[in-house]
Design an enzyme around this catalytic site. Structure first.
Site, PDB file in Angstrom:
ATOM      1  N   ARG A 113       0.869  -1.174   0.091  1.00 22.92           N
ATOM      2  CA  ARG A 113       0.038   0.078   0.105  1.00 22.92           C
ATOM      3  C   ARG A 113       0.752   1.369  -0.157  1.00 22.92           C
ATOM      4  O   ARG A 113       0.492   2.422   0.546  1.00 22.92           O
ATOM      5  CB  ARG A 113      -1.062   0.203   1.145  1.00 22.92           C
ATOM      6  CG  ARG A 113      -2.009  -0.818   1.263  1.00 22.92           C
ATOM      7  CD  ARG A 113      -3.215  -0.851   2.068  1.00 22.92           C
ATOM      8  NE  ARG A 113      -4.196  -1.741   2.330  1.00 22.92           N
ATOM      9  CZ  ARG A 113      -4.092  -2.921   3.009  1.00 22.92           C
ATOM     10  NH1 ARG A 113      -3.035  -2.737   4.160  1.00 22.92           N
ATOM     11  NH2 ARG A 113      -4.723  -3.986   2.972  1.00 22.92           N
ATOM     12  N   LYS A 135       1.653  11.373 -11.022  1.00 23.00           N
ATOM     13  CA  LYS A 135       1.107  10.593 -12.019  1.00 23.00           C
ATOM     14  C   LYS A 135       1.810   9.091 -12.088  1.00 23.00           C
ATOM     15  O   LYS A 135       2.840   9.189 -12.706  1.00 23.00           O
ATOM     16  CB  LYS A 135       0.712  10.858 -13.414  1.00 23.00           C
ATOM     17  CG  LYS A 135      -0.467  11.970 -13.449  1.00 23.00           C
ATOM     18  CD  LYS A 135      -0.866  12.207 -14.696  1.00 23.00           C
ATOM     19  CE  LYS A 135      -2.138  13.316 -14.879  1.00 23.00           C
ATOM     20  NZ  LYS A 135      -2.235  13.733 -16.194  1.00 23.00           N
ATOM     21  N   GLU A 177       6.954  19.131 -24.606  1.00 22.06           N
ATOM     22  CA  GLU A 177       6.280  18.913 -23.457  1.00 22.06           C
ATOM     23  C   GLU A 177       6.313  20.267 -23.072  1.00 22.06           C
ATOM     24  O   GLU A 177       5.652  20.925 -22.283  1.00 22.06           O
ATOM     25  CB  GLU A 177       6.643  17.710 -22.604  1.00 22.06           C
ATOM     26  CG  GLU A 177       6.317  16.588 -23.189  1.00 22.06           C
ATOM     27  CD  GLU A 177       4.573  15.988 -22.789  1.00 22.06           C
ATOM     28  OE1 GLU A 177       4.037  16.888 -22.381  1.00 22.06           O
ATOM     29  OE2 GLU A 177       4.316  14.991 -23.115  1.00 22.06           O
ATOM     30  N   LYS A 213       4.512  23.602 -13.916  1.00 23.86           N
ATOM     31  CA  LYS A 213       3.851  22.426 -13.500  1.00 23.86           C
ATOM     32  C   LYS A 213       3.633  22.276 -11.568  1.00 23.86           C
ATOM     33  O   LYS A 213       2.417  22.150 -11.718  1.00 23.86           O
ATOM     34  CB  LYS A 213       4.581  21.254 -13.837  1.00 23.86           C
ATOM     35  CG  LYS A 213       3.910  19.942 -13.611  1.00 23.86           C
ATOM     36  CD  LYS A 213       4.152  18.907 -14.593  1.00 23.86           C
ATOM     37  CE  LYS A 213       3.208  17.559 -13.868  1.00 23.86           C
ATOM     38  NZ  LYS A 213       3.594  16.246 -14.602  1.00 23.86           N
ATOM     39  N   GLU A 223      -6.285  16.356 -11.111  1.00 26.50           N
ATOM     40  CA  GLU A 223      -6.579  16.736 -12.463  1.00 26.50           C
ATOM     41  C   GLU A 223      -8.330  16.837 -12.474  1.00 26.50           C
ATOM     42  O   GLU A 223      -9.049  16.340 -13.374  1.00 26.50           O
ATOM     43  CB  GLU A 223      -6.349  15.740 -13.382  1.00 26.50           C
ATOM     44  CG  GLU A 223      -6.248  16.025 -14.750  1.00 26.50           C
ATOM     45  CD  GLU A 223      -5.545  15.290 -15.874  1.00 26.50           C
ATOM     46  OE1 GLU A 223      -4.487  15.030 -15.605  1.00 26.50           O
ATOM     47  OE2 GLU A 223      -6.083  14.751 -16.821  1.00 26.50           O
ATOM     48  N   ARG A 227      -5.286  21.060 -14.172  1.00 24.86           N
ATOM     49  CA  ARG A 227      -4.336  20.474 -14.725  1.00 24.86           C
ATOM     50  C   ARG A 227      -4.679  19.618 -15.899  1.00 24.86           C
ATOM     51  O   ARG A 227      -3.638  19.037 -16.632  1.00 24.86           O
ATOM     52  CB  ARG A 227      -3.939  19.116 -13.450  1.00 24.86           C
ATOM     53  CG  ARG A 227      -2.974  18.212 -13.867  1.00 24.86           C
ATOM     54  CD  ARG A 227      -2.457  17.696 -12.544  1.00 24.86           C
ATOM     55  NE  ARG A 227      -1.504  16.546 -12.955  1.00 24.86           N
ATOM     56  CZ  ARG A 227      -0.600  15.955 -12.118  1.00 24.86           C
ATOM     57  NH1 ARG A 227      -0.728  15.861 -10.675  1.00 24.86           N
ATOM     58  NH2 ARG A 227       0.329  15.077 -12.555  1.00 24.86           N
ATOM     59  N   ASN A 231      -2.583  18.267 -20.654  1.00 27.86           N
ATOM     60  CA  ASN A 231      -2.926  17.401 -21.700  1.00 27.86           C
ATOM     61  C   ASN A 231      -3.193  18.186 -22.905  1.00 27.86           C
ATOM     62  O   ASN A 231      -3.378  17.671 -23.846  1.00 27.86           O
ATOM     63  CB  ASN A 231      -4.145  16.555 -21.274  1.00 27.86           C
ATOM     64  CG  ASN A 231      -3.847  15.842 -19.923  1.00 27.86           C
ATOM     65  OD1 ASN A 231      -2.941  15.387 -19.608  1.00 27.86           O
ATOM     66  ND2 ASN A 231      -5.193  15.643 -19.229  1.00 27.86           N
ATOM     67  N   HIS A 234      -2.273  16.071 -26.344  1.00 26.71           N
ATOM     68  CA  HIS A 234      -2.389  14.824 -25.861  1.00 26.71           C
ATOM     69  C   HIS A 234      -3.393  14.034 -26.242  1.00 26.71           C
ATOM     70  O   HIS A 234      -3.224  12.703 -26.679  1.00 26.71           O
ATOM     71  CB  HIS A 234      -2.190  14.505 -24.290  1.00 26.71           C
ATOM     72  CG  HIS A 234      -1.014  14.725 -23.702  1.00 26.71           C
ATOM     73  ND1 HIS A 234      -0.172  15.925 -23.903  1.00 26.71           N
ATOM     74  CD2 HIS A 234      -0.002  14.031 -23.189  1.00 26.71           C
ATOM     75  CE1 HIS A 234       0.973  15.926 -23.411  1.00 26.71           C
ATOM     76  NE2 HIS A 234       1.118  14.639 -22.995  1.00 26.71           N
ATOM     77  N   HIS A 238      -2.064  11.060 -28.426  1.00 27.91           N
ATOM     78  CA  HIS A 238      -2.096   9.540 -28.135  1.00 27.91           C
ATOM     79  C   HIS A 238      -2.910   8.762 -29.091  1.00 27.91           C
ATOM     80  O   HIS A 238      -2.297   7.650 -29.141  1.00 27.91           O
ATOM     81  CB  HIS A 238      -3.154   9.562 -26.696  1.00 27.91           C
ATOM     82  CG  HIS A 238      -2.295   9.930 -25.436  1.00 27.91           C
ATOM     83  ND1 HIS A 238      -2.929   9.991 -24.102  1.00 27.91           N
ATOM     84  CD2 HIS A 238      -1.135   9.830 -25.166  1.00 27.91           C
ATOM     85  CE1 HIS A 238      -2.074  10.408 -23.197  1.00 27.91           C
ATOM     86  NE2 HIS A 238      -0.935  10.171 -23.855  1.00 27.91           N
ATOM     87  N   HIS A 251       6.778  10.099 -27.670  1.00 25.73           N
ATOM     88  CA  HIS A 251       5.649  10.706 -27.308  1.00 25.73           C
ATOM     89  C   HIS A 251       5.436  12.156 -27.747  1.00 25.73           C
ATOM     90  O   HIS A 251       4.443  12.677 -27.831  1.00 25.73           O
ATOM     91  CB  HIS A 251       5.470  10.326 -25.612  1.00 25.73           C
ATOM     92  CG  HIS A 251       4.647  10.796 -24.964  1.00 25.73           C
ATOM     93  ND1 HIS A 251       3.272  10.754 -25.228  1.00 25.73           N
ATOM     94  CD2 HIS A 251       4.668  12.163 -24.424  1.00 25.73           C
ATOM     95  CE1 HIS A 251       2.380  11.207 -24.405  1.00 25.73           C
ATOM     96  NE2 HIS A 251       3.358  12.265 -23.784  1.00 25.73           N
TER      97      HIS A 251
HETATM   98  N1  GLY Z   1       1.914  15.026 -17.971  1.00 28.28           N
HETATM   99  C1  GLY Z   1       0.744  15.743 -17.496  1.00 28.28           C
HETATM  100  C2  GLY Z   1       0.399  15.609 -15.880  1.00 28.28           C
HETATM  101  O1  GLY Z   1       1.205  15.327 -15.162  1.00 28.28           O
HETATM  102  O2  GLY Z   1      -0.515  16.059 -15.644  1.00 28.28           O
END
Ligand code: GLY
Length: 338
Positions: A113, A135, A177, A213, A223, A227, A231, A234, A238, A251
């Site tokens: 955990r 993330k 990015e 960030k 998010e 946040r 994206n 993306h 993606h 990417h």
């Molecule tokens: N890479 C986007 C985020 O961490 O929200």
């Protein structure tokens, strides 16, 4: 230099210092069992050097590439921890790019955990973006990042010296990015990309991106709102990335393509020359139906479509739900006409 990401009990320092990997023991608690996760594309000296600073290190080297973000490899890391008698008081360290960070982070999040997790990103992409914010995930049933957790590291060490070993294409991949963040949040940083050679300003771009960030994650860790703007590029990115014949693209290169259709004409006229200057593709030979279908299977898709990030004006963004027809239409902006 240190940045402090303030998330109450989940707060942590981001240490930005050339050469900090070789002094990791001054910043991380390594007097315990430490699982060091790296990949075979990262110079092995990085993990081996770190191991010398640990009391009981175990290095696990996974194959380079997105395929390592799998349940099978995650399971093999958990198994190694069990076999070596790891306890809840031990730690996991990622030494690598975004794939290694996501995989090692999810391993740390799920073992007993949650054990302490440290991230030492070695690519521009992971230094500007993925190493902070918590993330962690693996891919499952062909869907990117569908199994994972928000799990913050205890500390992040950004060693900008490590970037000297990177091929130019890897650097460009990460800069895409950073440009994404500049477009939505920081007109000055966008101006730097426009007026200067970004390859000559890596430390400045990394620090500026981390500041953006950090501020975003502090406002919206899970998010729920702002946040989502990280994206930008993306949704289509993606879609392009998961389209089989295009697996050769990195990417960040897919994200760069994905930004182009999501801009106003005014922004696009400034963005495309920057991408071209950096040597990134701005059109691609694609099957719009297939890319659309991949986008609609993305985990962010809902019945009414996909919430997309639009950049109408540099330094700002809007969130807009788009249905399949609208996305199909937008894809034409990057379709190469042979
Ligand atoms: N890479 C986007 C985020 O961490 O929200």
């Amino acid at each position: 230099m240190n940045l402090y990401l303030d998330l109450k009990e989940n707060s942590y320092d981001i240490v930005i210092e050339p050469g900090v990997l070789s002094r990791a023991d001054q910043h991380l608690r390594l007097d315990r069992k430490v699982l060091i996760v790296t990949d075979d594309g990262v110079p092995s000296a990085y993990a081996e050097g770190l191991a010398k600073l640990c009391r009981e290190p175990f290095i696990m080297t996974v194959p380079q590439g997105e395929d390592s973000k799998s349940i099978r490899i995650w399971e093999s890391l958990l198994k190694a921890m069990l076999e070596h008698g790891f306890k809840r008081t031990d730690a996991v360290v990622a030494v690598g790019g975004g794939v290694v960070g996501d995989l090692a982070g999810f391993t740390a999040a799920s073992f007993m955990r949650g054990v302490d997790f440290y991230n030492i990103p070695t690519t521009v992409l992971s230094q500007v973006d993925s190493s902070i914010g918590g993330k962690t995930a693996v891919n499952f049933c062909g869907i990117k990042n569908i199994v994972g957790a928000f799990y913050q590291p205890k500390k992040v060490l950004i060693d900008t010296d490590l970037l000297q070993a990177l091929p130019r294409r890897q650097i460009t991949n990460g800069l895409a990015e950073a440009l994404k963040m500049a477009a939505c949040f920081d007109a000055d940083l966008f101006g730097l990309f426009e007026q200067e050679d970004p390859f000559c300003h890596l430390p400045q771009i990394i620090e500026a991106s981390l500041r953006i960030k950090k501020a975003v994650v502090e406002k919206d860790e899970k998010e729920g709102g702002i946040r989502k703007a990280l994206n930008f590029g993306h949704t289509i990115g993606h879609g392009v990335e998961s389209f089989e014949q295009l697996h050769g693209l990195y990417h960040g290169e897919c994200v760069a393509l994905g930004m182009i259709p999501m801009c106003s004409e005014e922004v696009r006229e400034r963005l495309v020359p920057i991408l071209e200057k950096m040597g990134l593709a701005t059109t691609i030979d694609l099957d719009r139906e297939k890319v659309l279908s991949a986008m609609l299977h993305d985990k962010k898709a809902t019945e009414g479509g996909v919430t997309c990030v639009l950049c109408e004006k540099i330094g700002s963004f809007e969130l807009k739900k788009m249905d399949a027809d609208a996305l199909f239409e937008r894809l034409s902006k990057i379709e190469k006409h042979l």
